[in-house]
Write an enzyme that holds these catalytic residues in place. Structure first.
Site, PDB file in Angstrom:
ATOM      1  N   GLU A  17       7.465   5.675 -13.088  1.00 13.23           N
ATOM      2  CA  GLU A  17       6.197   4.963 -13.285  1.00 13.23           C
ATOM      3  C   GLU A  17       5.134   5.940 -13.748  1.00 13.23           C
ATOM      4  OE1 GLU A  17       4.475   1.905 -10.511  1.00 13.23           O
ATOM      5  OE2 GLU A  17       2.901   3.415 -10.319  1.00 13.23           O
ATOM      6  N   THR A  48       1.323   1.253 -15.357  1.00 13.53           N
ATOM      7  CA  THR A  48       0.468   0.453 -14.473  1.00 13.53           C
ATOM      8  C   THR A  48      -0.709  -0.150 -15.237  1.00 13.53           C
ATOM      9  OG1 THR A  48      -0.917   2.299 -13.817  1.00 13.53           O
ATOM     10  CG2 THR A  48       1.046   1.896 -12.471  1.00 13.53           C
ATOM     11  N   ALA A  51      -6.913  -1.261 -11.885  1.00 16.31           N
ATOM     12  CA  ALA A  51      -7.485  -2.294 -11.011  1.00 16.31           C
ATOM     13  C   ALA A  51      -8.528  -3.093 -11.795  1.00 16.31           C
ATOM     14  CB  ALA A  51      -8.105  -1.639  -9.793  1.00 16.31           C
ATOM     15  N   HIS A  76       2.820  -3.405 -16.495  1.00 15.72           N
ATOM     16  CA  HIS A  76       2.243  -4.108 -15.348  1.00 15.72           C
ATOM     17  C   HIS A  76       1.111  -5.011 -15.859  1.00 15.72           C
ATOM     18  CE1 HIS A  76       3.546  -1.018 -12.047  1.00 15.72           C
ATOM     19  NE2 HIS A  76       4.448  -1.116 -13.011  1.00 15.72           N
ATOM     20  N   ASP A 108      -5.412  -6.063  -6.193  1.00  9.35           N
ATOM     21  CA  ASP A 108      -6.215  -6.067  -4.957  1.00  9.35           C
ATOM     22  C   ASP A 108      -7.475  -6.899  -5.163  1.00  9.35           C
ATOM     23  OD1 ASP A 108      -4.568  -4.490  -3.373  1.00  9.35           O
ATOM     24  OD2 ASP A 108      -5.361  -2.636  -4.249  1.00  9.35           O
ATOM     25  N   ALA A 121      -4.067 -17.555  -7.357  1.00 11.67           N
ATOM     26  CA  ALA A 121      -4.273 -17.102  -5.981  1.00 11.67           C
ATOM     27  C   ALA A 121      -3.269 -16.013  -5.613  1.00 11.67           C
ATOM     28  CB  ALA A 121      -4.143 -18.276  -5.024  1.00 11.67           C
ATOM     29  N   GLN A 175       6.946  -1.190  -2.830  1.00  7.96           N
ATOM     30  CA  GLN A 175       5.924  -0.200  -2.504  1.00  7.96           C
ATOM     31  C   GLN A 175       6.660   1.067  -2.053  1.00  7.96           C
ATOM     32  OE1 GLN A 175       3.281   1.281  -2.835  1.00  7.96           O
ATOM     33  NE2 GLN A 175       1.791  -0.161  -1.994  1.00  7.96           N
ATOM     34  N   GLN A 211      -2.779  14.737  -1.998  1.00  9.07           N
ATOM     35  CA  GLN A 211      -2.282  13.391  -2.329  1.00  9.07           C
ATOM     36  C   GLN A 211      -2.169  12.514  -1.079  1.00  9.07           C
ATOM     37  OE1 GLN A 211       1.437  14.807  -4.352  1.00  9.07           O
ATOM     38  NE2 GLN A 211       1.478  12.741  -5.181  1.00  9.07           N
TER      39      GLN A 211
HETATM   40  P1  FAD Z   1       1.008 -11.256  -3.966  1.00  8.11           P
HETATM   41  O1  FAD Z   1       2.445 -11.342  -4.236  1.00  8.11           O
HETATM   42  O2  FAD Z   1       0.150 -12.380  -4.389  1.00  8.11           O
HETATM   43  O3  FAD Z   1       0.832 -10.931  -2.435  1.00  8.11           O
HETATM   44  C1  FAD Z   1      -0.456 -10.720  -1.843  1.00  8.11           C
HETATM   45  C2  FAD Z   1      -0.480 -11.322  -0.441  1.00  8.11           C
HETATM   46  O4  FAD Z   1      -0.355 -12.752  -0.523  1.00  8.11           O
HETATM   47  C3  FAD Z   1       0.681 -10.869   0.445  1.00  8.11           C
HETATM   48  O5  FAD Z   1       0.189 -10.779   1.754  1.00  8.11           O
HETATM   49  C4  FAD Z   1       1.706 -11.989   0.331  1.00  8.11           C
HETATM   50  O6  FAD Z   1       2.521 -12.119   1.496  1.00  8.11           O
HETATM   51  C5  FAD Z   1       0.814 -13.209   0.169  1.00  8.11           C
HETATM   52  N1  FAD Z   1       1.426 -14.227  -0.695  1.00  8.11           N
HETATM   53  C6  FAD Z   1       2.089 -14.006  -1.868  1.00  8.11           C
HETATM   54  N2  FAD Z   1       2.435 -15.185  -2.427  1.00  8.11           N
HETATM   55  C7  FAD Z   1       2.005 -16.149  -1.591  1.00  8.11           C
HETATM   56  C8  FAD Z   1       2.063 -17.557  -1.644  1.00  8.11           C
HETATM   57  N3  FAD Z   1       2.624 -18.183  -2.691  1.00  8.11           N
HETATM   58  N4  FAD Z   1       1.499 -18.245  -0.617  1.00  8.11           N
HETATM   59  C9  FAD Z   1       0.910 -17.621   0.423  1.00  8.11           C
HETATM   60  N5  FAD Z   1       0.836 -16.265   0.523  1.00  8.11           N
HETATM   61  C10 FAD Z   1       1.363 -15.556  -0.483  1.00  8.11           C
HETATM   62  N6  FAD Z   1      -2.167  -2.835  -8.549  1.00  8.11           N
HETATM   63  C11 FAD Z   1      -2.857  -2.708  -9.713  1.00  8.11           C
HETATM   64  O7  FAD Z   1      -4.089  -2.949  -9.755  1.00  8.11           O
HETATM   65  N7  FAD Z   1      -2.201  -2.290 -10.877  1.00  8.11           N
HETATM   66  C12 FAD Z   1      -0.873  -2.023 -10.898  1.00  8.11           C
HETATM   67  O8  FAD Z   1      -0.326  -1.663 -11.957  1.00  8.11           O
HETATM   68  C13 FAD Z   1      -0.124  -2.150  -9.683  1.00  8.11           C
HETATM   69  N8  FAD Z   1       1.217  -1.897  -9.659  1.00  8.11           N
HETATM   70  C14 FAD Z   1       1.923  -2.078  -8.496  1.00  8.11           C
HETATM   71  C15 FAD Z   1       3.303  -1.859  -8.500  1.00  8.11           C
HETATM   72  C16 FAD Z   1       4.055  -2.007  -7.329  1.00  8.11           C
HETATM   73  C17 FAD Z   1       5.546  -1.779  -7.366  1.00  8.11           C
HETATM   74  C18 FAD Z   1       3.391  -2.379  -6.115  1.00  8.11           C
HETATM   75  C19 FAD Z   1       4.175  -2.515  -4.845  1.00  8.11           C
HETATM   76  C20 FAD Z   1       2.012  -2.615  -6.109  1.00  8.11           C
HETATM   77  C21 FAD Z   1       1.268  -2.478  -7.285  1.00  8.11           C
HETATM   78  N9  FAD Z   1      -0.121  -2.718  -7.321  1.00  8.11           N
HETATM   79  C22 FAD Z   1      -0.826  -2.565  -8.507  1.00  8.11           C
HETATM   80  C23 FAD Z   1      -0.847  -3.103  -6.090  1.00  8.11           C
HETATM   81  C24 FAD Z   1      -0.956  -4.656  -5.942  1.00  8.11           C
HETATM   82  O9  FAD Z   1      -1.743  -5.174  -6.995  1.00  8.11           O
HETATM   83  C25 FAD Z   1      -1.605  -4.960  -4.589  1.00  8.11           C
HETATM   84  O10 FAD Z   1      -0.747  -4.571  -3.542  1.00  8.11           O
HETATM   85  C26 FAD Z   1      -2.108  -6.380  -4.391  1.00  8.11           C
HETATM   86  O11 FAD Z   1      -2.914  -6.426  -3.210  1.00  8.11           O
HETATM   87  C27 FAD Z   1      -1.012  -7.431  -4.193  1.00  8.11           C
HETATM   88  O12 FAD Z   1      -0.384  -7.718  -5.369  1.00  8.11           O
HETATM   89  P2  FAD Z   1       0.961  -8.631  -5.328  1.00  8.11           P
HETATM   90  O13 FAD Z   1       1.326  -8.894  -6.719  1.00  8.11           O
HETATM   91  O14 FAD Z   1       1.954  -8.039  -4.424  1.00  8.11           O
HETATM   92  O15 FAD Z   1       0.327  -9.968  -4.668  1.00  8.11           O
END
Ligand code: FAD
Length: 287
Positions: A17, A48, A51, A76, A108, A121, A175, A211
């Site tokens: 990545e 990536t 944000a 991403h 986030d 959402a 993660q 880090q």
């Molecule tokens: P979701 O899948 O929407 O999950 C967020 C929360 O909502 C979780 O608690 C989940 O349990 C809950 N949830 C999910 N779906 C539902 C549903 N249908 N109904 C009810 N609850 C639900 N951030 C960046 O800004 N840029 C990046 O490039 C980036 N790359 C990443 C790559 C990886 C591999 C990982 C692990 C994270 C990355 N992130 C990145 C961080 C990520 O954007 C944050 O962790 C963010 O808060 C959650 O994104 P998500 O897509 O997992 O959200």
């Protein structure tokens, strides 16, 4: 080529990545570091998305630059600040550049933002929309072996992941984590609720003590005693810390391969020397 095809082969894969520059000032230096990582012939590279979409155009540029270097990119895409029109035009741009793989994320939620105003959402809503708008794209999502900070319980988090799969998510990247047993236990939970798409473990080599604070704060990962001891012993010597951090990450990766996880993703943080050292440590294992 689709990520699902790359990781679906019999061979072990290693991918990296990278993150795009925040502005044009450091574009060339970051691109040059990313080019060096691309020359290691990884199985694919993910790029990536800053944000709030802050690096949108650079994500597309870096990803298409990788494509021209024969490295399959995984771009991403976050939706927290986006409406459907923005998402569709970003997807058009990705597809015009030949990008076939998207890691679909919610992103986030900034402090003070009202969740009810979000057009998407959850990542699962974004994934369903991409599936409808651009059915040929291969779509991945994120998952959290040590629970997403917003989730009330690991069970709720894993149930949400099932919805991600039902929306059309074809693979997951985790993660980062520092204790493989946490990941193996998580995999049992996923299997139990029927999450059956491939899960790619994400490993971050920690090579510098500064880090650490951010990594643990942002990822919510636990800090195993074994790793803590490493930092206590080598943390004051930058070269020794780097070597120890690379060795620790390599050990995690070898253990994952030995336990049948053929695809591993490395958070290489735009550091070609670290990526190269890990690749070298695995030269026979990956051949
Ligand atoms: P979701 O899948 O929407 O999950 C967020 C929360 O909502 C979780 O608690 C989940 O349990 C809950 N949830 C999910 N779906 C539902 C549903 N249908 N109904 C009810 N609850 C639900 N951030 C960046 O800004 N840029 C990046 O490039 C980036 N790359 C990443 C790559 C990886 C591999 C990982 C692990 C994270 C990355 N992130 C990145 C961080 C990520 O954007 C944050 O962790 C963010 O808060 C959650 O994104 P998500 O897509 O997992 O959200």
């Amino acid at each position: 080529m689709k990520i699902t095809e790359i990781i679906g082969s019999d061979k072990r894969t290693l991918s990296f990545e990278v993150f795009p520059p925040k502005n044009s000032n450091n574009y060339e230096s970051i691109r040059s570091a990313i080019d060096k990582i691309a020359r290691l012939h990884p199985s694919y590279m993910s790029v990536t998305y800053g944000a709030g979409g802050s690096t949108a155009q650079y994500t597309a540029q870096i990803a298409s630059n990788l494509k021209s270097k024969d490295v399959e990119p995984l771009a991403h895409l976050t939706c927290v600040h986006m409406n459907k029109d923005n998402i569709h035009s970003t997807l058009d741009d990705f597809m015009n550049r030949g990008i076939e793989n998207i890691l679909a994320l919610r992103g986030d939620i900034p402090d003070g933002m009202d969740k009810s105003t979000l057009e998407y959402a959850h990542a699962s809503d974004l994934i369903a929309d991409i599936k409808e708008y651009a059915p040929d794209l291969c779509i991945g999502g994120a998952c959290y072996p040590e629970i997403h900070p917003e989730s009330s319980s690991i069970e709720a988090d894993v149930r949400a992941l099932k919805m991600k799969q039902e929306s059309g998510c074809e693979f997951l990247t985790t993660q980062l984590f520092f204790d493989n047993d946490v990941f193996y236990n998580y995999m049992y939970r996923l299997l139990k609720v029927g999450v059956s798409i491939p899960v790619i473990p994400g490993i971050m080599p920690i090579t510098r003590v500064p880090q650490l604070k951010n990594v643990f704060k942002l990822s919510g990962s636990s800090y195993p005693l074994k790793f803590r001891k490493l930092v206590e012993t080598f943390g004051d010597d930058p070269e020794a810390m780097k070597q120890a951090g690379i060795a620790y990450a390599t050990e995690q990766i070898v253990d994952l391969y030995a336990n049948g996880f053929k695809a591993v993703h490395v958070y290489s943080m735009n550091m070609p020397d670290v990526a190269s050292a890990i690749r070298d440590n695995l030269s026979y294992i990956l051949s």
